[in-house]
Structure formats: C-alpha cells, structure tokens
Design a protein around this motif. Structure first.
Motif, PDB file in Angstrom:
ATOM      1  N   ASP A 146      42.069  33.436  28.701  1.00 45.66           N
ATOM      2  CA  ASP A 146      41.325  32.127  28.836  1.00 45.66           C
ATOM      3  C   ASP A 146      41.575  31.360  29.707  1.00 45.66           C
ATOM      4  O   ASP A 146      40.863  30.719  30.601  1.00 45.66           O
ATOM      5  N   GLN A 147      42.923  31.295  30.083  1.00 49.56           N
ATOM      6  CA  GLN A 147      43.397  30.344  31.277  1.00 49.56           C
ATOM      7  C   GLN A 147      43.023  31.167  32.498  1.00 49.56           C
ATOM      8  O   GLN A 147      42.640  30.337  33.578  1.00 49.56           O
ATOM      9  N   VAL A 148      43.120  32.237  32.731  1.00 49.68           N
ATOM     10  CA  VAL A 148      42.619  33.043  33.799  1.00 49.68           C
ATOM     11  C   VAL A 148      41.007  32.509  34.021  1.00 49.68           C
ATOM     12  O   VAL A 148      40.576  32.381  35.193  1.00 49.68           O
ATOM     13  N   ARG A 149      40.246  32.802  32.991  1.00 53.53           N
ATOM     14  CA  ARG A 149      38.947  32.454  32.892  1.00 53.53           C
ATOM     15  C   ARG A 149      38.571  31.140  33.400  1.00 53.53           C
ATOM     16  O   ARG A 149      37.598  30.815  34.398  1.00 53.53           O
ATOM     17  N   ILE A 150      39.514  29.938  33.030  1.00 56.75           N
ATOM     18  CA  ILE A 150      39.117  28.613  33.192  1.00 56.75           C
ATOM     19  C   ILE A 150      39.607  28.406  34.731  1.00 56.75           C
ATOM     20  O   ILE A 150      38.541  27.978  35.370  1.00 56.75           O
ATOM     21  N   ALA A 151      40.515  28.931  35.191  1.00 55.19           N
ATOM     22  CA  ALA A 151      41.087  28.881  36.481  1.00 55.19           C
ATOM     23  C   ALA A 151      40.135  29.680  37.423  1.00 55.19           C
ATOM     24  O   ALA A 151      39.755  28.949  38.611  1.00 55.19           O
ATOM     25  N   THR A 152      39.671  30.500  37.190  1.00 57.62           N
ATOM     26  CA  THR A 152      38.515  31.201  38.215  1.00 57.62           C
ATOM     27  C   THR A 152      37.164  30.430  37.866  1.00 57.62           C
ATOM     28  O   THR A 152      36.637  30.289  39.145  1.00 57.62           O
ATOM     29  N   ALA A 153      36.863  29.800  36.993  1.00 52.48           N
ATOM     30  CA  ALA A 153      35.688  29.178  37.053  1.00 52.48           C
ATOM     31  C   ALA A 153      35.727  27.802  37.833  1.00 52.48           C
ATOM     32  O   ALA A 153      34.868  27.641  38.680  1.00 52.48           O
ATOM     33  N   SER A 154      36.984  27.281  37.745  1.00 52.07           N
ATOM     34  CA  SER A 154      37.192  26.152  38.503  1.00 52.07           C
ATOM     35  C   SER A 154      37.225  26.580  40.045  1.00 52.07           C
ATOM     36  O   SER A 154      36.727  25.757  40.807  1.00 52.07           O
ATOM     37  N   ALA A 155      38.047  27.437  40.325  1.00 46.46           N
ATOM     38  CA  ALA A 155      38.034  27.963  41.649  1.00 46.46           C
ATOM     39  C   ALA A 155      36.683  28.356  42.187  1.00 46.46           C
ATOM     40  O   ALA A 155      36.198  27.876  43.377  1.00 46.46           O
ATOM     41  N   LYS A 156      35.918  28.914  41.177  1.00 45.46           N
ATOM     42  CA  LYS A 156      34.520  29.590  41.763  1.00 45.46           C
ATOM     43  C   LYS A 156      33.509  28.278  42.062  1.00 45.46           C
ATOM     44  O   LYS A 156      32.798  28.246  42.885  1.00 45.46           O
TER      45      LYS A 156
END
Length: 152
Positions: free
Chosen positions: A58-68
């Motif tokens: 979930d943290q990776v998904r959140i960080a990826t969404a933010s970076a994206k």
C-alpha cells in the motif's frame, strides 16, 4: 479442515495456535503471495500476503501514485510551455507574413495609381495629338488610302 485445526490444537496447544495465527496474519503464508490475484481477495488476500507485506504494498502504491501525479504535473507544465512557445512562434510567423503582404499590397496599390495616371496622361496626349492634327483629311481614311489598301 477442522481435523487440521484439531491436530494443531492438540500438538502445539492454544498458545502455539495463537502464535501461528498471529504469525500468518502478520507475515502471511510463505509462497502464497506468488499466486496471481490471490492477494486481491479481501480476507484471504490479507491472510496469504500478510499485514506487513500488504502495508508495504500500500505504501509503495501511495508513493508511486504521488510520484506519478508529480511527474504528470511536470509533463503537463512542459507540454503547456511547449505549446505556448509553438503558438508564439506561429504568431510571430503570421505577423511577419502579414507585414510582407501589407507591403506588397501597398506596392501594388501604388503601381495601380501610377498606371491610372499613365493611362490618363496617354489619353490626354492622344486627345492633344488629335486636336493638333491639321491635315485636310482630318486623319480619316481617304480614297487614296482605300486604293492603297486594295493593292496590298
């Protein structure tokens, strides 16, 4: 399934079963995370992947969404700047062509005025030459001209 639970309860006791259940809840079943789409099932996914792995995912998904989102914002800003520069260049080119067209139109208008003045002068000169013609025949065809024309 209940036979397995009864066997585990008799073998390792309530404390061991509780420890095993908390271990599976926290870290998941080993190798179960490699089964496709198993982690997307709500309760079974939590048990197979484990709380730690699902939290990390979930943290990776959140960080990826933010970076994206940041990347897309930069890309949109870059595209907008590029579009602005392209439109500015197009506007400058159109203004340059408009100035050329205006100068050509002014030149054409000036040449047309000069042509009209030359025509008026030529007509005036012709009228003056006609008025100045004092020949007895008045610049008209005579019988002699007609005879000469027949010989030709």
């Amino acid at each position: 399934m209940s036979a397995v639970f009864a066997f585990l309860l008799r073998t390792i006791g309530i404390g061991g079963c509780a420890f095993l259940a908390l271990y599976v809840y926290d870290w998941g079943l080993p190798g179960a995370s490699r089964i496709p789409y198993l982690s997307s099932i709500p309760i079974i996914g939590d048990l197979t992947t484990g709380r730690a792995h699902s939290y990390a995912a979930d943290q990776v998904r959140i960080a990826t969404a933010s970076a994206k989102a940041q990347c897309e914002a930069r890309m949109e800003k870059t595209v907008a700047a590029f579009q602005y520069d392209a439109l500015a260049a197009q506007l400058a080119e159109e203004r340059r062509r408009r100035a050329i067209a205006d100068s050509l139109a002014a030149g054409a208008e000036q040449r047309a005025d000069e042509a009209l003045k030359a025509k008026a002068k030529a007509e005036t000169d012709l009228e003056n030459r006609i008025a100045a013609d004092t020949d007895p025949d008045g610049g008209r065809w005579t019988e002699e001209d007609g005879r000469w024309n027949e010989k030709r």
